[in-house]
Every structure is written in C-alpha cells, then in structure tokens.
Design a protein around this motif. Structure first.
Motif, short mmCIF file in Angstrom:
data_model
loop_
_atom_site.label_atom_id
_atom_site.label_comp_id
_atom_site.label_asym_id
_atom_site.label_seq_id
_atom_site.Cartn_x
_atom_site.Cartn_y
_atom_site.Cartn_z
N HIS A 114 25.41 19.59 68.41
CA HIS A 114 26.22 20.66 67.82
C HIS A 114 26.01 22.00 68.50
CE1 HIS A 114 28.15 18.46 64.55
NE2 HIS A 114 27.06 17.72 64.55
N ALA A 115 24.86 22.19 69.12
CA ALA A 115 24.68 23.38 69.95
C ALA A 115 25.64 23.33 71.14
CB ALA A 115 23.24 23.48 70.43
N GLY A 116 25.80 22.13 71.71
CA GLY A 116 26.76 21.97 72.80
C GLY A 116 28.19 22.19 72.34
N PHE A 117 28.53 21.66 71.18
CA PHE A 117 29.87 21.91 70.61
C PHE A 117 30.10 23.41 70.46
CE2 PHE A 117 30.11 17.61 68.14
CZ PHE A 117 30.22 16.95 69.35
N LEU A 122 32.70 28.38 72.11
CA LEU A 122 32.48 29.82 72.26
C LEU A 122 32.93 30.32 73.62
CD1 LEU A 122 31.24 32.34 70.86
CD2 LEU A 122 29.09 31.76 72.01
N PHE A 123 32.68 29.54 74.67
CA PHE A 123 33.00 29.99 76.02
C PHE A 123 34.30 29.39 76.56
CE2 PHE A 123 28.38 30.64 75.76
CZ PHE A 123 28.32 31.97 76.16
N SER A 140 29.59 23.67 63.52
CA SER A 140 28.60 23.28 64.52
C SER A 140 27.29 24.04 64.31
CB SER A 140 29.13 23.55 65.93
OG SER A 140 30.25 22.73 66.21
N LEU A 141 27.39 25.34 64.07
CA LEU A 141 26.18 26.14 63.85
C LEU A 141 25.45 25.69 62.59
CD1 LEU A 141 24.40 28.50 64.70
CD2 LEU A 141 25.91 30.03 63.40
N SER A 208 37.67 17.90 73.41
CA SER A 208 36.56 17.20 72.76
C SER A 208 35.62 16.58 73.78
CB SER A 208 37.10 16.13 71.81
OG SER A 208 37.91 15.20 72.50
N THR A 209 36.16 16.11 74.90
CA THR A 209 35.30 15.55 75.94
C THR A 209 34.46 16.65 76.59
OG1 THR A 209 36.91 13.81 76.40
CG2 THR A 209 35.25 14.22 78.08
N ARG A 210 35.06 17.82 76.81
CA ARG A 210 34.29 18.94 77.36
C ARG A 210 33.18 19.37 76.41
NH1 ARG A 210 39.42 20.86 79.18
NH2 ARG A 210 39.53 22.27 77.40
N MET A 211 33.47 19.34 75.13
CA MET A 211 32.44 19.70 74.15
C MET A 211 31.27 18.72 74.21
SD MET A 211 35.02 20.68 71.01
CE MET A 211 33.75 20.83 69.75
N LEU A 212 31.59 17.44 74.30
CA LEU A 212 30.54 16.42 74.39
C LEU A 212 29.78 16.53 75.72
CD1 LEU A 212 29.06 13.98 73.28
CD2 LEU A 212 30.92 12.53 74.14
N LEU A 213 30.49 16.80 76.79
CA LEU A 213 29.83 16.95 78.09
C LEU A 213 28.86 18.13 78.09
CD1 LEU A 213 32.80 16.24 80.51
CD2 LEU A 213 30.64 14.99 80.46
N THR A 214 29.27 19.22 77.45
CA THR A 214 28.37 20.38 77.35
C THR A 214 27.09 20.01 76.62
OG1 THR A 214 30.28 21.88 77.30
CG2 THR A 214 28.17 22.76 76.54
#
Length: 266
Positions: A114-117, A122-123, A140-141, A208-214
């Motif tokens: 969830h920090a990655g999400f 955010l960015f 997420s937070l 959603s894939t970018r969120m998971l990749l982060t």
C-alpha cells in the motif's frame, strides 16, 4: 484433521482462488479483449505456465504464509483495478480488510504494497485512478497504518519475547554472494523480462499495474537489505500478481499478436 493437512488444504484453496482471480484480471484487460482467439488461448496457457513456474520456486523455503500472501496481494490488485467491485466505498473497505488480515500473516507485504500504491498515485497526477485519487490515497495510507499497527501489536503485546535469530535483521552482506543473486534472477526471470520491456518502452502498463510495479520495486529494495535473496518465496506475492501483465507483455512481442493490440495495455 491434522494441522499439516489443514494447512495443505488451505494452500490448495488459496491457489485455486488466486488462479481464478488472475484469469479474471487477464480477461478483463484491454489487451485480452482486443486479441484474437488464438492469442487469448495462448495468454491463458501462459498464465498457467507462469503460475506453475512460480509455485515450483515457492516450495523452496516455503512457509505457511507464502500462498495466503499471494492470494491477498492478487485480490488487492483486483480491487484497485475497479473491475471487480464497482462500489468504490466497498472496494476501499475490502482493501483495508485484506490489509488487516495480511498484517497477521506477513505485515511487511501489506505495508509496502500500500505504500507503493500511495506513491504511484501521488506521483502520477494525470493517471486515471479507478477508485478515485483522493480515496485511493486515503485507503492506501490507512491500510498501511493498519497493517503496521497489527505488526506492532504482535511484536510488543502478543509475542513480546519473540526475537530474530542470531544472524540478525540486516542481511545485505550475505546477499552480496553471487549465488544469492543467481538464484533470485533465475527464479524471477519473468518479472525481470517484464521490467525490461517496460524500461525499453516496448510495453505500456495501465494504472493498476504501475501501482503494483511501484510496490514490487519498494519490496525488492527492502528484501535485498533485510531478507535472503535465495528465499525467493518472499517476493512471490508481487511476482504472481503481475502474471497477467507479464503474459500480455511477452505475448505482445509476437508479431501476429502485436498487431492485434499494439497500442493497448493490460
């Protein structure tokens, strides 16, 4: 029923449910919908092949939290995609619930996921967020905090005398051995192929894939410092949840398939 048999049954159920969710994520992707019938069958086959590949590595140092963590991360990705639960409030509540449960299984997975999400949303101010930008940031937070609080409860109150082994917490020096990296690179080769395709802009993942990749990159950094790289089952929740994106990215390199959804993203 003996405890060992119970845990085995739970693992089998978790794997079955994870595969169902993974296939649903694949079938709901734009790439899959735009693909030909043969490409769709190839992508489904790819999901099962990658699942079998990762599960084979899961048996290496497997512990009871490995398979349930894979399921919870996959379900979390399904929820942030906005295609499984249409009600945003319900989806957010389920994300918090999954994070709470994951806190009792392996809290670091939930916190970093969830920090990655949070960081990805955010960015990426212009990226469309299925749950809504403010709601996703808040959920997420809050979920990361909930999972962290569960971990603190287990460490400080429930099991105050539990300690790490004599090797300590930081394992970075041990991970400098080439054999550790060789095992990790081999086990996660599909993940690295996905990263390379994205880095060279030959594949464009969706939000959603970018969120998971982060989240996966964050977890990889933490794993390198405080985990053993040859215990690849630690990273499998993230690698497994990325199977739909990995399959479509790799199949997209096939000329015939690439023409059918060249500009689409999973």
């Amino acid at each position: 029923m003996k405890p060992y048999n119970t845990l085995t049954l739970l693992d089998v159920l978790c794997i079955a449910l994870t595969l169902c969710v993974t296939l649903s994520l694949l079938r709901n992707s734009n790439c899959y919908r735009a693909a030909s019938s043969s490409t769709r069958w190839l992508s489904i086959t790819g999901v099962f092949c990658l699942a079998e590949y990762y599960l084979a590595w899961a048996h290496w140092y497997q512990t009871s939290e490995t398979i349930p963590s894979i399921l919870i991360v996959t379900l979390s990705v399904a929820l942030i995609s906005g295609k499984f639960v249409q009600n945003r409030i319900l989806a957010g509540a389920l994300l918090v619930l999954l994070g709470f449960i994951q806190g009792f299984i392996r809290a670091d997975v939930a916190v970093i996921l969830h920090a990655g999400f949070f960081l990805a949303v955010l960015f990426s101010p212009k990226a469309p967020i299925p749950l809504g930008r403010i709601r996703q940031l808040a959920v997420s937070l809050f979920t990361a905090l909930v999972a962290g609080c569960v971990q603190l409860y287990l460490m400080r109150i429930r099991f105050p005398n539990a300690k790490y082994g004599p090797e300590g917490v930081v394992q970075f020096a041990v991970n400098l051995h080439p054999g550790m990296w060789l095992t990790m690179l081999l086990a996660l080769s599909p993940y690295w192929l996905l990263i390379s395709l994205i880095a060279t802009r030959r594949y464009q993942p969706n939000t959603s894939t970018r969120m998971l990749l982060t989240a996966s990159v964050l977890y990889l950094a933490v794993w390198t410092v405080v985990g053993l790289l040859d215990e690849v089952r630690i990273f499998l929740p993230f690698a497994f949840a990325l199977i739909p994106a990995t399959v479509m990215a790799l199949i997209g390199r096939i000329p015939e398939s690439n023409r059918s959804y060249r500009s689409r993203a999973v």
